[in-house]
Design an enzyme around this catalytic site. Structure first.
Site, PDB file in Angstrom:
ATOM      1  N   GLN A 121      39.577  50.216  30.769  1.00  0.00           N
ATOM      2  CA  GLN A 121      39.416  49.656  29.424  1.00  0.00           C
ATOM      3  C   GLN A 121      38.162  50.162  28.721  1.00  0.00           C
ATOM      4  O   GLN A 121      38.034  50.007  27.496  1.00  0.00           O
ATOM      5  CB  GLN A 121      39.381  48.133  29.495  1.00  0.00           C
ATOM      6  CG  GLN A 121      38.130  47.560  30.155  1.00  0.00           C
ATOM      7  CD  GLN A 121      38.198  46.068  30.348  1.00  0.00           C
ATOM      8  OE1 GLN A 121      38.923  45.578  31.216  1.00  0.00           O
ATOM      9  NE2 GLN A 121      37.437  45.334  29.547  1.00  0.00           N
ATOM     10  N   CYS A 129      40.676  43.614  28.251  1.00  0.00           N
ATOM     11  CA  CYS A 129      41.346  43.366  29.526  1.00  0.00           C
ATOM     12  C   CYS A 129      42.683  42.666  29.344  1.00  0.00           C
ATOM     13  O   CYS A 129      43.640  42.916  30.083  1.00  0.00           O
ATOM     14  CB  CYS A 129      40.437  42.553  30.425  1.00  0.00           C
ATOM     15  SG  CYS A 129      39.877  40.998  29.682  1.00  0.00           S
ATOM     16  N   HIS A 174      38.120  37.071  31.943  1.00  0.00           N
ATOM     17  CA  HIS A 174      38.681  38.379  32.279  1.00  0.00           C
ATOM     18  C   HIS A 174      40.138  38.227  32.687  1.00  0.00           C
ATOM     19  O   HIS A 174      40.475  37.385  33.530  1.00  0.00           O
ATOM     20  CB  HIS A 174      37.874  39.003  33.420  1.00  0.00           C
ATOM     21  CG  HIS A 174      38.228  40.428  33.718  1.00  0.00           C
ATOM     22  ND1 HIS A 174      38.340  41.403  32.741  1.00  0.00           N
ATOM     23  CD2 HIS A 174      38.506  41.055  34.897  1.00  0.00           C
ATOM     24  CE1 HIS A 174      38.644  42.562  33.305  1.00  0.00           C
ATOM     25  NE2 HIS A 174      38.760  42.366  34.612  1.00  0.00           N
TER      26      HIS A 174
END
Length: 335
Positions: free
Chosen positions: A144, A150, A287
C-alpha cells in the site's frame, strides 16, 4: 562520506540519545553495520542533513528496541528491520495506519449482528487447519506504500479469493479504483488514503464492478475517480458480518478468506513468530487485513499489504481468539 565520518556521526547520535548509557564500541559498530546494510536496501532521499541525522537517530532507537525485544525469551514473535525502521511509532501510525477507525463506524447496524448469516456449522465440519494459499486462491502480496489504504487491499483480497473459489479465476483487482471512487462525494463513507471500510468497498463493488489491477493501477495517492457506468467487471452479490467469536471466524474461513480489522499499532517491526503485541485494554481497529486461514494451534494466518519483504513474505501469524480485535468486525463475501 567515508566510514570513519559515518562512525563518528553515529557515535555522536548515540551519545545524545537515551541509548548512550547502554552503548559500547562493539554495539556501536554493530549498529553502524546494521544501518549501512539497511540503507543499501532502503534508499532514502533527505531534504537536508538535519533530516538525515534525525532518521539515523530513529533507526538507532529502533535498533536498540529490536535487540531488547528479541533477547526476551518470553516474547512469542521476533522483530527486525524493514521499510519502517527509520520511523517512530507515532509516524508509522499516522502515515501507514488508518487515521480514523472506519471499520465499525461505516456499516449499517443491520450488518453488525453477531450472527454468521448462512455460514453456521458444527465443530465436526471445521478443518483442524486451513490455508487458502495452498489452494491457489490468494493473489501475491501487494504494498500500500505511504497511504492509509489498507481497507482497499483487504477488500480486493476478499473479492479476488472469492472470485477464484466461485469462478476458478485468480485475477488481481484495483485498489486504486476503491481509493478514488469509494468516497463521500459518491455516497460512501471512506476516505482514500486516510482510512476506509471494506463493507463500503463491497457495497460499491456490488453496484459498479471491479476493474483489474492493470486497467486501473495503484499510485498510493488519493485521486479522482476514473470509473463510470455499472458494468466494470467482477461484482460481489452478497456479503455478511461474521459472528464475533472464534468458532464463527473459523467456520467462515472454511468457506473463503475473510476481511478483518485489527489493532496494528505495534506491528511495524514484526518479522516472524506468533504476534500478540497489542494492549488488550485499549484496542483501536486501525488496520484492515485479510485472514486466509488458521493453523492447528488456532493462530490466524494473515495476509498484510506492506509488501513481500515485510514479515513472513508479507504474512504474519496472529495469536488465537480475539487478539488485537480480529473478531470485532469480520466481513465475508458469500455470493
Amino acid at each position: 562520506m567515508n566510514n570513519k565520518i559515518i562512525l563518528a556521526s553515529l557515535i555522536a547520535l548515540l551519545l545524545s540519545s537515551s541509548l548512550a548509557q547502554q552503548t559500547n564500541p562493539n554495539h556501536t559498530l554493530e549498529a553502524l553495520t546494521a544501518y549501512n546494510q539497511w540503507r543499501n536496501h532502503n534508499p532514502r532521499v533527505f531534504i537536508n542533513e538535519a533530516e538525515k541525522q534525525y532518521r539515523q537517530s530513529v533507526f538507532l532507537e529502533n535498533f536498540q528496541k529490536i535487540k531488547e525485544h528479541n533477547s526476551n525469551s518470553a516474547n512469542t514473535y521476533q522483530q527486525g528491520f524493514n521499510q519502517f525502521s527509520d520511523m517512530t511509532q507515532e509516524e508509522f501510525v499516522q502515515k501507514i495506519l488508518m487515521s480514523n477507525s472506519q471499520a465499525q463506524s461505516s456499516q449499517p447496524s443491520s450488518q453488525s449482528s453477531s450472527n454468521n448469516l448462512g455460514l453456521t456449522a458444527s465443530t465436526s465440519t471445521i478443518a483442524t487447519s486451513i490455508d487458502w494459499r495452498a489452494k491457489g486462491a490468494v493473489t501475491p502480496v501487494k504494498n500500500q506504500g505511504n497511504c492509509g489504504s489498507c481497507w482497499a487491499f483487504s477488500s480486493t483480497g476478499s473479492m479476488e479469493s472469492f472470485n477464484y473459489i466461485k469462478n476458478n479465476v485468480l485475477q488481481s483487482f484495483s485498489e486504486q479504483q476503491l481509493v478514488d471512487c469509494v468516497t463521500t462525494s459518491n455516497g460512501y463513507y471512506s476516505y482514500g488514503c486516510n482510512g476506509g471500510s471494506y463493507y463500503q468497498a463491497f457495497l460499491y463493488a456490488s453496484r459498479v464492478g471491479m476493474k483489474s489491477e492493470s486497467a486501473y493501477p495503484y499510485t498510493a495517492i488519493w485521486g479522482s475517480c476514473k470509473v463510470s457506468g455499472t458494468s466494470n467487471g467482477y461484482k460481489p452479490v452478497s456479503f455478511v458480518s461474521v459472528g464475533q467469536n472464534t468458532l464463527a471466524l473459523q467456520t467462515a474461513l472454511n468457506a473463503s478468506p475473510v476481511s478483518v480489522a485489527i489493532d496494528a499499532t505495534n506491528l511495524s517491526l514484526y518479522t516472524s513468530g506468533v504476534y500478540n503485541g497489542c494492549n488488550p485494554q485499549y484496542i483501536n481497529l486501525n488496520h484492515a487485513v485479510l485472514a486466509v486461514g488458521y493453523d492447528a494451534q488456532g493462530n490466524w494466518i494473515i495476509k498484510n499489504s506492506w509488501g513481500a519483504s515485510w514479515g513472513q513474505q508479507g504474512y504474519f501469524l496472529l495469536a488465537p481468539n480475539n487478539t488485537c480485535g480480529i473478531l470485532d468486525n469480520p466481513q465475508q463475501i458469500t455470493a
